[in-house]
Motif scaffolding. Structure first.
Motif, PDB file in Angstrom:
ATOM      1  N   GLN A 213       0.811  -1.210   0.000  1.00 20.47           N
ATOM      2  CA  GLN A 213       0.000   0.000   0.000  1.00 20.47           C
ATOM      3  C   GLN A 213       0.848   1.265   0.000  1.00 20.47           C
ATOM      4  OE1 GLN A 213      -2.503  -0.970   3.432  1.00 20.47           O
ATOM      5  NE2 GLN A 213      -4.220  -1.324   2.054  1.00 20.47           N
TER       6      GLN A 213
ATOM      7  N   LEU B  23       2.263   1.851  -4.186  1.00 17.16           N
ATOM      8  CA  LEU B  23       1.320   1.591  -5.267  1.00 17.16           C
ATOM      9  C   LEU B  23       1.742   2.289  -6.560  1.00 17.16           C
ATOM     10  CD1 LEU B  23      -2.080   1.957  -3.361  1.00 17.16           C
ATOM     11  CD2 LEU B  23      -0.853  -0.149  -3.909  1.00 17.16           C
ATOM     12  N   GLU B  24       2.296   3.477  -6.443  1.00 15.04           N
ATOM     13  CA  GLU B  24       2.671   4.231  -7.637  1.00 15.04           C
ATOM     14  C   GLU B  24       3.893   3.638  -8.320  1.00 15.04           C
ATOM     15  OE1 GLU B  24       3.641   8.868  -8.905  1.00 15.04           O
ATOM     16  OE2 GLU B  24       2.663   8.400  -7.002  1.00 15.04           O
TER      17      GLU B  24
ATOM     18  N   ARG C 216      -3.747  -2.201  -6.064  1.00 16.12           N
ATOM     19  CA  ARG C 216      -3.570  -1.078  -6.992  1.00 16.12           C
ATOM     20  C   ARG C 216      -4.895  -0.731  -7.670  1.00 16.12           C
ATOM     21  NH1 ARG C 216       0.757  -3.661 -10.616  1.00 16.12           N
ATOM     22  NH2 ARG C 216       0.529  -1.751 -11.856  1.00 16.12           N
TER      23      ARG C 216
ATOM     24  N   GLU D 209      -7.274   0.947  -5.244  1.00 17.26           N
ATOM     25  CA  GLU D 209      -6.904   2.357  -5.105  1.00 17.26           C
ATOM     26  C   GLU D 209      -7.344   3.150  -6.337  1.00 17.26           C
ATOM     27  OE1 GLU D 209      -5.199   5.892  -3.558  1.00 17.26           O
ATOM     28  OE2 GLU D 209      -5.914   4.015  -2.675  1.00 17.26           O
ATOM     29  N   ALA D 210      -7.190   2.555  -7.515  1.00 13.39           N
ATOM     30  CA  ALA D 210      -7.639   3.232  -8.737  1.00 13.39           C
ATOM     31  C   ALA D 210      -9.144   3.479  -8.683  1.00 13.39           C
ATOM     32  CB  ALA D 210      -7.286   2.383  -9.959  1.00 13.39           C
TER      33      ALA D 210
ATOM     34  N   ARG E 281      -0.729   6.996 -10.874  1.00 14.68           N
ATOM     35  CA  ARG E 281      -0.751   6.927  -9.417  1.00 14.68           C
ATOM     36  C   ARG E 281      -0.899   5.502  -8.890  1.00 14.68           C
ATOM     37  NH1 ARG E 281      -3.603  12.100  -6.579  1.00 14.68           N
ATOM     38  NH2 ARG E 281      -2.717  13.728  -7.919  1.00 14.68           N
ATOM     39  N   THR E 282      -1.248   4.575  -9.765  1.00 18.31           N
ATOM     40  CA  THR E 282      -1.428   3.186  -9.315  1.00 18.31           C
ATOM     41  C   THR E 282      -0.488   2.218 -10.027  1.00 18.31           C
ATOM     42  OG1 THR E 282      -3.306   2.992 -10.871  1.00 18.31           O
ATOM     43  CG2 THR E 282      -3.814   3.498  -8.570  1.00 18.31           C
TER      44      THR E 282
END
Length: 313
Positions: free
Chosen positions: A217, A220-221, A260, A263-264, A281-282
């Protein structure tokens, strides 16, 4: 995965001296699934045989929603816990047999399988019970295929062996109905992967998994290589794979991808960022890669998800 299904209706049949630990490990994952999905996937009611309040083993009185005779639904969870032998009488057996006409599936939690077996509802089924009672259970009910397992799902009968097993069972039921991504969200929520120290996870077997998920976590990027991830938590990669499979039902590479994508989905629903920015960002190189993975996981594209959200507002 059942993305457009009506809420599943659950009855929780409680008896005096039931285990609050077992009840919480059953209800809270369902509650979390509703919260995380943003819609009502599960509805439940607390029941007793006569509609009167019941008292847990720790002395907490619970006012139930009604009597078993007046209730119906999809699954009935039976939770007697500590005084199960006292409750295994003709009155309970008749009530449970009658309930099968209103609840297609019955689930015995902790020692609930004893009441089911005493009512003849496990004849010819595989079933388990709390490990302390397994020997007596097998001897008392030879027509039941008693099995040492955390939980057993055999057609329309479900049994599990205790409070922690109930949590694992509900995670599996959530995945069967709504997919592995939601199961992972619920599992990681209760493992509190952002916490540190010995209190960070509910069981020792999950501690390494929680640390691994926390690192996922945090990265992720720019996703970590799995060998690097395993090295940073001090575990061989193969060992981490086994532990993660046992804890959340998927190997590390699958868990990382789902985190990921989760989160997206969160960014898409909560912001107006371009899909290309969401991809960056993911950890995806371009929007098309994110879109392919997103559709495979959630059944819709990022733009379709955002359009659906806008239409609902």
């Amino acid at each position: 995965m059942n993305t457009n299904a009506a809420p599943q209706r659950i009855g929780l049949l409680l008896f005096d001296d039931f285990s609050m630990h077992c009840l919480a490990n059953t209800v809270e994952p369902f509650r979390a699934a509703n919260t995380l999905s943003g819609r009502e996937l599960y509805v439940w009611s607390f029941l007793s045989l006569d509609g009167q309040s019941v008292t847990s083993s720790s002395g907490l009185e619970v006012r139930v929603h009604g009597a078993l005779t007046d209730a119906g639904g999809d699954v009935l969870f039976i939770l007697p816990s500590y005084r199960f032998r006292d409750h295994a009488n003709n009155h309970t057996a008749r009530a449970l047999r009658s309930a099968t006409r209103r609840f297609p599936t019955l689930a015995g939690l902790d020692t609930g399988s004893w009441l089911m077996a005493a009512a003849g509802l496990l004849d010819g089924y595989r079933a388990t019970i709390h490990w302390e009672e397994l020997g007596a259970f097998s001897e008392t009910f030879p027509e039941v295929e008693a099995t040492r397992a955390r939980h057993v799902i055999d057609k329309d009968r479900i049994t599990c062996g205790g409070a922690l097993a109930a949590f694992d069972l509900v995670l599996e039921l959530i995945e069967d109905r709504h997919g592995a991504a939601l199961r992972l969200e619920v599992a990681t929520l209760f493992m509190s992967p952002q916490a540190t120290g010995p209190q960070a996870t509910p069981t020792a077997r999950s501690r390494s998994v929680a640390r691994a998920i926390a690192l996922m976590q945090e990265n992720l990027e720019a996703p970590l290589r799995l060998p690097d991830l395993a090295r940073r938590i001090g575990r061989p990669l193969r060992d981490l794979e086994k532990r993660m499979q046992a804890a959340v039902g998927a190997p590390p590479q699958t868990v990382y991808r789902r985190l990921r994508l989760i989160e997206a989905r969160k960014i898409i629903l909560e912001t107006e960022l371009a899909i290309s920015e969401v991809a960056l960002r993911t950890g995806y190189e371009d929007p098309s890669a994110l879109t392919r993975a997103f559709r495979q996981e959630f059944g819709v594209t990022p733009r379709q998800l955002r359009s659906g959200k806008d239409a609902a507002m």
